[in-house]
Design a protein around this motif. Structure first.
Motif, mmCIF file in Angstrom:
data_model
loop_
_atom_site.group_PDB
_atom_site.id
_atom_site.type_symbol
_atom_site.label_atom_id
_atom_site.label_comp_id
_atom_site.label_asym_id
_atom_site.label_seq_id
_atom_site.Cartn_x
_atom_site.Cartn_y
_atom_site.Cartn_z
ATOM 1 N N ARG A 92 0.869 -1.181 0.000
ATOM 2 C CA ARG A 92 0.000 0.000 0.000
ATOM 3 C C ARG A 92 0.899 1.223 0.000
ATOM 4 N NH1 ARG A 92 -3.310 0.143 5.151
ATOM 5 N NH2 ARG A 92 -1.785 -1.385 5.748
ATOM 6 N N TYR A 93 0.575 2.228 -0.788
ATOM 7 C CA TYR A 93 1.359 3.464 -0.743
ATOM 8 C C TYR A 93 1.117 4.130 0.594
ATOM 9 C CZ TYR A 93 2.817 3.310 -5.606
ATOM 10 O OH TYR A 93 3.427 2.965 -6.774
ATOM 11 N N PRO A 94 2.143 4.828 1.128
ATOM 12 C CA PRO A 94 1.967 5.492 2.427
ATOM 13 C C PRO A 94 0.728 6.386 2.394
ATOM 14 C CG PRO A 94 4.237 5.770 1.642
ATOM 15 C CD PRO A 94 3.472 5.091 0.552
ATOM 16 N N LEU B 286 12.532 1.288 -4.181
ATOM 17 C CA LEU B 286 12.142 2.677 -3.912
ATOM 18 C C LEU B 286 11.162 2.646 -2.747
ATOM 19 C CD1 LEU B 286 11.794 4.088 -7.515
ATOM 20 C CD2 LEU B 286 13.647 4.438 -5.902
ATOM 21 N N TYR B 287 10.415 1.562 -2.663
ATOM 22 C CA TYR B 287 9.544 1.309 -1.511
ATOM 23 C C TYR B 287 9.827 -0.101 -0.995
ATOM 24 C CZ TYR B 287 6.586 5.164 -3.121
ATOM 25 O OH TYR B 287 6.114 6.379 -3.496
ATOM 26 N N ASP B 288 9.543 -0.316 0.275
ATOM 27 C CA ASP B 288 9.605 -1.676 0.824
ATOM 28 C C ASP B 288 8.188 -2.240 0.851
ATOM 29 O OD1 ASP B 288 12.304 -1.994 1.218
ATOM 30 O OD2 ASP B 288 12.275 -1.016 3.181
ATOM 31 N N ALA C 38 -3.521 -3.509 -17.671
ATOM 32 C CA ALA C 38 -4.156 -2.216 -17.933
ATOM 33 C C ALA C 38 -3.501 -1.123 -17.088
ATOM 34 C CB ALA C 38 -5.640 -2.317 -17.599
ATOM 35 N N ASN C 39 -3.770 0.126 -17.428
ATOM 36 C CA ASN C 39 -3.262 1.237 -16.620
ATOM 37 C C ASN C 39 -3.786 1.121 -15.198
ATOM 38 O OD1 ASN C 39 -1.677 2.542 -18.484
ATOM 39 N ND2 ASN C 39 -3.408 3.710 -19.321
ATOM 40 N N GLY C 40 -2.905 1.360 -14.250
ATOM 41 C CA GLY C 40 -3.323 1.321 -12.853
ATOM 42 C C GLY C 40 -3.359 -0.074 -12.264
ATOM 43 N N SER C 41 -2.865 -1.092 -13.031
ATOM 44 C CA SER C 41 -2.943 -2.460 -12.507
ATOM 45 C C SER C 41 -1.772 -2.794 -11.572
ATOM 46 C CB SER C 41 -3.002 -3.454 -13.668
ATOM 47 O OG SER C 41 -1.870 -3.301 -14.495
ATOM 48 N N GLY C 42 -0.791 -1.911 -11.467
ATOM 49 C CA GLY C 42 0.285 -2.135 -10.496
ATOM 50 C C GLY C 42 1.650 -2.407 -11.098
ATOM 51 N N LYS C 43 1.806 -2.217 -12.413
ATOM 52 C CA LYS C 43 3.073 -2.560 -13.076
ATOM 53 C C LYS C 43 4.236 -1.697 -12.557
ATOM 54 C CE LYS C 43 1.399 -1.632 -17.197
ATOM 55 N NZ LYS C 43 0.050 -1.150 -16.867
ATOM 56 N N THR C 44 4.011 -0.372 -12.529
ATOM 57 C CA THR C 44 5.083 0.523 -12.072
ATOM 58 C C THR C 44 5.394 0.273 -10.602
ATOM 59 O OG1 THR C 44 4.446 2.160 -13.681
ATOM 60 C CG2 THR C 44 5.751 2.949 -11.844
ATOM 61 N N THR C 45 4.347 0.032 -9.841
ATOM 62 C CA THR C 45 4.545 -0.231 -8.416
ATOM 63 C C THR C 45 5.431 -1.465 -8.229
ATOM 64 O OG1 THR C 45 2.345 0.670 -8.071
ATOM 65 C CG2 THR C 45 3.307 -0.548 -6.243
ATOM 66 N N PHE C 46 5.187 -2.473 -9.039
ATOM 67 C CA PHE C 46 5.986 -3.701 -8.991
ATOM 68 C C PHE C 46 7.469 -3.366 -9.209
ATOM 69 C CE2 PHE C 46 7.885 -7.035 -11.729
ATOM 70 C CZ PHE C 46 7.885 -8.095 -10.838
HETATM 71 P P1 ADP Z 1 0.479 0.961 -13.724
HETATM 72 O O1 ADP Z 1 1.948 1.130 -13.788
HETATM 73 O O2 ADP Z 1 0.043 -0.440 -14.023
HETATM 74 O O3 ADP Z 1 -0.270 1.947 -14.590
HETATM 75 P P2 ADP Z 1 0.736 1.852 -10.996
HETATM 76 O O4 ADP Z 1 1.665 0.878 -10.401
HETATM 77 O O5 ADP Z 1 1.278 3.178 -11.381
HETATM 78 O O6 ADP Z 1 -0.023 1.209 -12.233
HETATM 79 O O7 ADP Z 1 -0.473 2.096 -9.990
HETATM 80 C C1 ADP Z 1 -1.110 1.058 -9.263
HETATM 81 C C2 ADP Z 1 -2.071 1.700 -8.271
HETATM 82 O O8 ADP Z 1 -1.373 2.430 -7.289
HETATM 83 C C3 ADP Z 1 -3.045 2.664 -8.924
HETATM 84 O O9 ADP Z 1 -4.305 2.504 -8.312
HETATM 85 C C4 ADP Z 1 -2.478 4.020 -8.579
HETATM 86 O O10 ADP Z 1 -3.490 4.982 -8.478
HETATM 87 C C5 ADP Z 1 -1.824 3.761 -7.230
HETATM 88 N N1 ADP Z 1 -0.646 4.646 -7.023
HETATM 89 C C6 ADP Z 1 0.405 4.804 -7.843
HETATM 90 N N2 ADP Z 1 1.303 5.649 -7.342
HETATM 91 C C7 ADP Z 1 0.803 6.048 -6.149
HETATM 92 C C8 ADP Z 1 1.251 6.928 -5.106
HETATM 93 N N3 ADP Z 1 2.441 7.561 -5.180
HETATM 94 N N4 ADP Z 1 0.477 7.095 -4.024
HETATM 95 C C9 ADP Z 1 -0.709 6.456 -3.913
HETATM 96 N N5 ADP Z 1 -1.189 5.616 -4.835
HETATM 97 C C10 ADP Z 1 -0.464 5.411 -5.943
#
Ligand code: ADP
Length: 624
Positions: free
Chosen positions: A385-387, A427-429, A412-420
């Motif tokens: 979860r983002y802080p 960058l995050y734990d 799809a956009n927003g599915s969590g790829k960048t977060t992964f």
């Molecule tokens: P993708 O790369 O697949 O488009 P992201 O990993 O960017 O998706 O986002 C996954 C989810 O995390 C989305 O619901 C997005 O709104 C949320 N999110 C991304 N960055 C942040 C952030 N810095 N703070 C809170 N929520 C975030």
């Protein structure tokens, strides 16, 4: 209306000021030294003039010996010349060091931001804190910017008092001749009463002034808001990126928006104008009136003693001048302490920012430098979860891959790829679960070493208005041949060949008129060259091609596949066609990995998300 709480003891306030001074001293010792020396010098030297003028007047009013007068005048001139010379030298020294001090303080805040854990930097609370500190600095010069000023005032006051006191002692020691009607002035009680009255007035003036000044500290939040709004609306016209829209849509809207801003504290009907007409103005005026009463009292006392014959005319000028200075010094001392106390609340905020700890730098294990680049990465039941966010961006992610592979992350956009990717690069734990590199939790590794194994081209990568070579190497001293090699591999070779200054060419025109503009596609090639220059075993492309059409993107990805060589490449895209050549494809949906396998295997899973997305997107590229 937001007020700044000031429940702080003087002791605590001085501790914060001392700490801030120590910080500035360690970074800028010459600034502190030059400032303090010139202040001491400027505080003490006026007494030389006061003393010598008094002697000349005494001589004129007394025996008026031409020889002695001439000597005194020569000494006065020589002293004035020497003082002016040293003053000029000190001033020059001081100005050389204090120039750009503001930017040095900004740099201090910036360095902290850069060194901070990414997660903390990205947190809105941290950003708000930094913004408030900067608003305080830029609005009322509160915080670290005010520290030297406080100490300077304190020093000036102390030296002024010391010098003045030395020249005032004889005022009390010189007695009125016996038999004079003013002989009562010799009585210790008379002297004590005068001193007490003077002291009272001296203490009262700065109390009133500090009280008036306190309103600025108290309402700094309001002041900051106005400054922030002005900083935004006031400079929009300079922004080249807005210029076209502003012309097309005649965006007077922005100016009107600012002019109608009811919160504007700078306006004649604003808060501070209101306060100046009310209590703040009254306190300031009362402070000034008390100072003037003091001067009147000093004149009365000194003149009475002179009339009674205690000393001559020259001494009158000396005493009046020095006694006024002692009082000014004492007022200055109290005002400086008051100001330092007012500033302490702002310093506390600054230190709470500077003291934010690095949680991520704790690990100490060395990352094994493998020549075969054989690493293995595993996500074990990772959720995140983002802080400050209630929603999970990743949920129970389990996956494992070997280095050297080509992996694609699609969804799809927003599915969590960048977060992964952000978790993979630490960058995050993870909020729950763990990520392992060669079987060891990545938190145990030395943070910097771990970062060294990744080169990522983020979606929103940034190029700087610096030299092309510096942009690629992220260093001032770069290897031009290697930069050229990377740019060529990334497909920027043709454009590079056209640039007369090659890798020394400046990007954009912010700093150099001959800087070059680059298109979105070229910028992305430079960003890829940057990742290649880092020469890390992992290379990640996070949709840096989002502005391109699907076919162009697929071409870049396939070309990149050849460039990446033996590195492990991870491709992220919401366009499936770009990644179908990969050995392993992870399909993300709502934060979870829902499918994993090769393109063919995934496409064969009928009713699966991959097949669904593929068919939905197929219209873009089946023609080709
Ligand atoms: P993708 O790369 O697949 O488009 P992201 O990993 O960017 O998706 O986002 C996954 C989810 O995390 C989305 O619901 C997005 O709104 C949320 N999110 C991304 N960055 C942040 C952030 N810095 N703070 C809170 N929520 C975030």
């Amino acid at each position: 209306m937001k007020k700044n709480k000031q429940t702080m003891t003087l002791r605590e306030a001085m501790r914060l000021n001392r700490r801030a001074l120590g910080l500035i001293w360690r970074r800028e010792p010459q600034t502190v030294l030059s400032q303090f020396l010139s202040v001491a010098w400027e505080a003490l030297t006026p007494y030389v003039g006061i003393y010598l003028s008094a002697r000349i007047i005494d001589e004129l009013a007394g025996s008026a010996d031409a020889q002695r007068l001439q000597t005194l005048v020569w000494i006065s001139l020589a002293a004035a010349a020497c003082i002016a010379l040293v003053t000029a030298l000190l001033k020059r020294w001081r100005e050389t060091h204090s120039a750009g001090q503001w930017y040095k303080f900004e740099a201090l805040l910036g360095e902290k931001m850069i060194s901070m854990d990414y997660a903390c930097m990205d947190d809105t609370a941290t950003q708000d804190m930094l913004q408030t500190i900067r608003d305080n600095m830029n609005g009322g010069a509160w915080g670290i910017t005010r520290v030297l000023y406080g100490y300077e005032s304190l020093l000036r006051a102390v030296f002024t008092m010391l010098g003045g006191a030395t020249l005032t002692v004889s005022l009390f020691a010189s007695a009125v001749p016996r038999g004079s009607a003013y002989a009562w002035l010799n009585h210790p009680l008379a002297a004590a009463a005068v001193v007490a009255l003077m002291l009272g007035l001296t203490l009262l003036a700065p109390l009133l002034t500090t009280k008036a000044e306190g309103y600025f500290a108290k309402y700094s939040g309001v002041h900051n808001l106005s400054n922030r709004l002005f900083g935004f609306y006031g400079f929009l016209g300079y922004d080249r990126r807005l210029a076209a829209d502003m012309r097309v849509y005649r965006q007077d809207l922005l100016c009107d928006r600012y002019n109608r801003n009811k919160e504007d504290t700078f306006a004649s009907n604003g808060l501070f104008a209101h306060l100046a007409r009310g209590p703040m103005g009254l306190y300031a005026a009362a402070g000034a009136a008390v100072s003037v009463s003091f001067t009147g009292l000093a004149y009365a006392f000194v003149c009475l003693k002179a009339i009674a014959g205690a000393f001559g005319l020259g001494a009158v000028t000396q005493y009046v001048a020095s006694i006024t200075k002692v009082s000014g010094g004492l007022s200055g001392l109290l005002a400086a302490l008051g100001d330092m106390r007012n500033n302490a609340a702002f310093l506390r905020l600054t230190f709470s920012y500077l003291d934010i700890p690095n949680e991520m730098y704790q690990g100490s294990l060395t990352v094994e430098k493998r020549s075969d680049r054989k690493y293995q990465v595993e996500f074990r039941d990772v959720s995140f979860r983002y802080p400050g966010s209630e929603q999970y961006a990743l949920r129970h992610v389990n996956m494992r891959f070997e280095i050297g592979e080509r992996m694609a992350v699609v969804g799809a956009n927003g599915s969590g790829k960048t977060t992964f990717i952000k978790l993979l690069c630490r960058l995050y734990d993870p909020t729950e679960g763990e990520i392992l590199l060669n079987g060891i939790d990545i938190r145990k590794y030395n943070y910097r070493e771990y970062m060294d194994i990744f080169a990522v081209v983020f979606q929103d990568f940034r190029l700087f208005s610096l030299k092309l070579g510096e942009n690629v190497a992220c260093k001032v001293d770069y290897d031009p041949a290697r930069v050229r090699g990377c740019l060529e591999k990334a497909g920027f070779g043709e454009r590079l060949a056209e640039l007369p200054e090659g890798t020394e060419t400046y990007l954009y025109k912010d700093y150099r008129a001959d800087g070059i503009e680059v298109s979105g596609g070229e910028a992305q090639k430079i960003a890829i060259a940057r990742a290649l220059y880092k020469d890390a075993p992992f290379i990640v492309l996070d949709e840096p091609t989002a502005s391109l059409d699907p076919i162009a993107e697929a071409e870049i990805y396939e070309k990149f596949d050849a460039i990446a060589g033996d590195k492990t490449a991870i491709y992220i895209s919401h366009r499936l066609s770009s990644c179908k050549f990969c050995d392993e494809i992870l399909v993300f949906d709502a934060g979870a990995v829902i499918q994993q396998g090769t393109h063919e295997a995934l496409l064969a899973q009928e009713g699966g998300k991959y097949a669904e997305l593929w068919n939905a997107q197929a219209q873009y590229y089946t023609d080709k």
